[in-house]
Design a protein around this motif. Structure first.
Motif, PDB file in Angstrom:
ATOM      1  N   ALA A   1       0.541  -1.057  -0.127  1.00 39.69           N
ATOM      2  CA  ALA A   1      -0.252  -0.133   0.110  1.00 39.69           C
ATOM      3  C   ALA A   1       0.729   1.084   0.081  1.00 39.69           C
ATOM      4  O   ALA A   1       2.221   1.736   0.469  1.00 39.69           O
ATOM      5  N   ILE A   2       0.534   2.233  -0.394  1.00 40.54           N
ATOM      6  CA  ILE A   2       0.676   3.520   0.318  1.00 40.54           C
ATOM      7  C   ILE A   2       0.933   4.375   1.415  1.00 40.54           C
ATOM      8  O   ILE A   2       0.104   4.311   2.200  1.00 40.54           O
ATOM      9  N   SER A   3       2.429   4.308   1.809  1.00 41.71           N
ATOM     10  CA  SER A   3       2.518   4.340   3.212  1.00 41.71           C
ATOM     11  C   SER A   3       2.629   6.050   3.253  1.00 41.71           C
ATOM     12  O   SER A   3       3.222   6.013   4.717  1.00 41.71           O
ATOM     13  N   GLU A   4       3.258   6.549   2.150  1.00 40.03           N
ATOM     14  CA  GLU A   4       3.514   8.255   2.575  1.00 40.03           C
ATOM     15  C   GLU A   4       2.821   8.924   1.512  1.00 40.03           C
ATOM     16  O   GLU A   4       2.711   8.282   0.346  1.00 40.03           O
ATOM     17  N   SER A   5       3.188  10.310   1.900  1.00 38.89           N
ATOM     18  CA  SER A   5       2.818  10.902   0.666  1.00 38.89           C
ATOM     19  C   SER A   5       3.821  10.908  -0.394  1.00 38.89           C
ATOM     20  O   SER A   5       4.839  10.717  -0.254  1.00 38.89           O
ATOM     21  N   GLN A   6       3.501  11.387  -1.954  1.00 41.30           N
ATOM     22  CA  GLN A   6       4.376  11.230  -2.611  1.00 41.30           C
ATOM     23  C   GLN A   6       5.199  12.481  -2.495  1.00 41.30           C
ATOM     24  O   GLN A   6       4.918  13.607  -2.037  1.00 41.30           O
ATOM     25  N   THR A   7       7.003  12.241  -3.166  1.00 48.80           N
ATOM     26  CA  THR A   7       7.597  13.721  -2.484  1.00 48.80           C
ATOM     27  C   THR A   7       8.371  14.004  -3.933  1.00 48.80           C
ATOM     28  O   THR A   7       7.950  12.862  -5.140  1.00 48.80           O
ATOM     29  N   ASP A   8       9.274  14.271  -3.719  1.00 44.68           N
ATOM     30  CA  ASP A   8       9.985  15.246  -5.185  1.00 44.68           C
ATOM     31  C   ASP A   8      10.989  13.675  -5.512  1.00 44.68           C
ATOM     32  O   ASP A   8      12.024  13.302  -6.447  1.00 44.68           O
TER      33      ASP A   8
ATOM     34  N   ILE B   1       7.918   7.833  -5.806  1.00 49.29           N
ATOM     35  CA  ILE B   1       6.471   8.059  -6.283  1.00 49.29           C
ATOM     36  C   ILE B   1       6.120   6.233  -6.228  1.00 49.29           C
ATOM     37  O   ILE B   1       6.538   5.555  -5.848  1.00 49.29           O
ATOM     38  N   PHE B   2       4.363   6.748  -6.403  1.00 50.96           N
ATOM     39  CA  PHE B   2       4.107   5.542  -6.340  1.00 50.96           C
ATOM     40  C   PHE B   2       3.044   5.381  -7.228  1.00 50.96           C
ATOM     41  O   PHE B   2       2.362   5.566  -7.772  1.00 50.96           O
ATOM     42  N   VAL B   3       3.379   3.895  -8.390  1.00 53.34           N
ATOM     43  CA  VAL B   3       2.404   4.153  -9.866  1.00 53.34           C
ATOM     44  C   VAL B   3       2.664   2.220  -9.886  1.00 53.34           C
ATOM     45  O   VAL B   3       2.610   1.234  -8.777  1.00 53.34           O
ATOM     46  N   ASP B   4       1.188   2.171 -10.557  1.00 53.08           N
ATOM     47  CA  ASP B   4       0.900   0.784 -10.636  1.00 53.08           C
ATOM     48  C   ASP B   4       1.209  -0.203 -11.668  1.00 53.08           C
ATOM     49  O   ASP B   4       1.881   0.432 -12.703  1.00 53.08           O
ATOM     50  N   ALA B   5       2.174  -0.533 -11.137  1.00 51.14           N
ATOM     51  CA  ALA B   5       3.419  -1.604 -11.621  1.00 51.14           C
ATOM     52  C   ALA B   5       2.710  -2.450 -13.156  1.00 51.14           C
ATOM     53  O   ALA B   5       3.513  -2.624 -14.154  1.00 51.14           O
ATOM     54  N   ASN B   6       1.344  -2.755 -13.266  1.00 53.96           N
ATOM     55  CA  ASN B   6       0.870  -3.459 -14.549  1.00 53.96           C
ATOM     56  C   ASN B   6       0.758  -2.415 -15.989  1.00 53.96           C
ATOM     57  O   ASN B   6       0.559  -2.827 -16.777  1.00 53.96           O
TER      58      ASN B   6
ATOM     59  N   ARG C   1       6.281  16.127 -10.641  1.00 56.75           N
ATOM     60  CA  ARG C   1       4.978  15.589 -11.528  1.00 56.75           C
ATOM     61  C   ARG C   1       5.645  14.507 -11.434  1.00 56.75           C
ATOM     62  O   ARG C   1       5.747  13.993 -13.310  1.00 56.75           O
ATOM     63  N   LEU C   2       4.367  13.067 -11.070  1.00 56.39           N
ATOM     64  CA  LEU C   2       3.848  12.546 -11.756  1.00 56.39           C
ATOM     65  C   LEU C   2       2.713  12.154 -12.729  1.00 56.39           C
ATOM     66  O   LEU C   2       1.375  13.154 -13.045  1.00 56.39           O
ATOM     67  N   ASP C   3       2.989  11.468 -13.846  1.00 55.15           N
ATOM     68  CA  ASP C   3       2.404  11.645 -14.943  1.00 55.15           C
ATOM     69  C   ASP C   3       0.630  10.787 -14.425  1.00 55.15           C
ATOM     70  O   ASP C   3       0.733   9.718 -14.104  1.00 55.15           O
ATOM     71  N   SER C   4      -0.595  10.592 -14.682  1.00 51.09           N
ATOM     72  CA  SER C   4      -1.613  10.572 -14.409  1.00 51.09           C
ATOM     73  C   SER C   4      -2.277   8.661 -14.879  1.00 51.09           C
ATOM     74  O   SER C   4      -2.644   8.432 -13.987  1.00 51.09           O
ATOM     75  N   ARG C   5      -1.373   9.000 -16.401  1.00 50.06           N
ATOM     76  CA  ARG C   5      -1.797   7.577 -16.369  1.00 50.06           C
ATOM     77  C   ARG C   5      -1.196   6.238 -15.805  1.00 50.06           C
ATOM     78  O   ARG C   5      -1.934   5.391 -16.185  1.00 50.06           O
ATOM     79  N   PHE C   6       0.391   6.337 -14.794  1.00 46.17           N
ATOM     80  CA  PHE C   6       0.662   5.490 -13.650  1.00 46.17           C
ATOM     81  C   PHE C   6       0.683   5.644 -12.856  1.00 46.17           C
ATOM     82  O   PHE C   6       0.874   4.514 -12.031  1.00 46.17           O
ATOM     83  N   ALA C   7      -0.877   6.558 -12.188  1.00 48.15           N
ATOM     84  CA  ALA C   7      -1.054   6.596 -10.818  1.00 48.15           C
ATOM     85  C   ALA C   7      -1.674   5.552 -10.386  1.00 48.15           C
ATOM     86  O   ALA C   7      -2.159   4.744 -10.706  1.00 48.15           O
ATOM     87  N   VAL C   8      -1.505   5.482  -9.282  1.00 49.44           N
ATOM     88  CA  VAL C   8      -2.215   4.544  -8.042  1.00 49.44           C
ATOM     89  C   VAL C   8      -3.542   4.453  -8.095  1.00 49.44           C
ATOM     90  O   VAL C   8      -3.807   5.139  -7.747  1.00 49.44           O
ATOM     91  N   ASP C   9      -4.893   3.672  -8.677  1.00 50.19           N
ATOM     92  CA  ASP C   9      -6.115   3.661  -8.247  1.00 50.19           C
ATOM     93  C   ASP C   9      -6.835   2.210  -7.833  1.00 50.19           C
ATOM     94  O   ASP C   9      -5.938   1.706  -7.485  1.00 50.19           O
ATOM     95  N   ASN C  10      -8.031   2.571  -8.014  1.00 42.15           N
ATOM     96  CA  ASN C  10      -8.814   1.239  -7.375  1.00 42.15           C
ATOM     97  C   ASN C  10      -8.851   0.272  -7.876  1.00 42.15           C
ATOM     98  O   ASN C  10      -9.271  -1.274  -7.042  1.00 42.15           O
ATOM     99  N   ASP C  11      -8.349   0.053  -8.938  1.00 41.91           N
ATOM    100  CA  ASP C  11      -7.918  -0.884  -9.948  1.00 41.91           C
ATOM    101  C   ASP C  11      -7.260  -1.133  -9.344  1.00 41.91           C
ATOM    102  O   ASP C  11      -6.083  -2.921 -10.359  1.00 41.91           O
ATOM    103  N   THR C  12      -5.660  -0.879  -8.835  1.00 45.67           N
ATOM    104  CA  THR C  12      -4.686  -0.954  -9.151  1.00 45.67           C
ATOM    105  C   THR C  12      -4.215  -2.526  -8.182  1.00 45.67           C
ATOM    106  O   THR C  12      -3.860  -2.715  -6.818  1.00 45.67           O
TER     107      THR C  12
END
Length: 114
Positions: free
Chosen positions: A17-24, A27-32, A93-104
């Motif tokens: 799970a994401i255990s911290e906020s994203q920083t500079d 980042i946390f991404v959807d590996a798939n 900034r992270l690209d939103s296409r790789f962001a963790v979401d409910n389907d991750t």
């Protein structure tokens, strides 16, 4: 896994799970959603990405202008790319296409230490 490059060290770690906020530096991404190999490169004219937290795509030149980056800051900006797509404007900034979401179902934490 740890990868050392002349500009710094990357660390890749699968997490539950994401255990911290994203920083500079992390980042946390959807590996798939990743296409390997990942590539680190400088920005080029015409580059665009989908900034996390915003709607739609944005040219990097406009993003840099909005962020009020100086020419040396722009020239020292690195991109982490998945295939041809910009995944992370490193330190910015992270690209939103790789962001963790409910389907991750597989989260990858990517950190960078200059």
């Amino acid at each position: 896994e740890v990868v050392m490059l002349p500009l710094g060290t990357f660390q890749f770690e699968e997490v539950e799970a994401i255990s911290e906020s994203q920083t500079d530096k992390a980042i946390f991404v959807d590996a798939n959603r990743l296409n390997f190999p990942l590539v680190v490169r400088k920005w080029e004219r015409g580059d665009y990405f989908y900034p996390f937290g915003m709607q739609g795509k944005k040219k990097l030149s406009k993003f840099f202008k909005d962020e009020k980056l100086s020419l040396p800051q722009k020239e020292n900006c690195w991109l982490l790319c998945s295939g041809e797509e910009i995944m992370w404007v490193m330190g910015r900034r992270l690209d939103s296409r790789f962001a963790v979401d409910n389907d991750t179902n597989k989260i990858l934490r990517i950190s960078f230490e200059p």
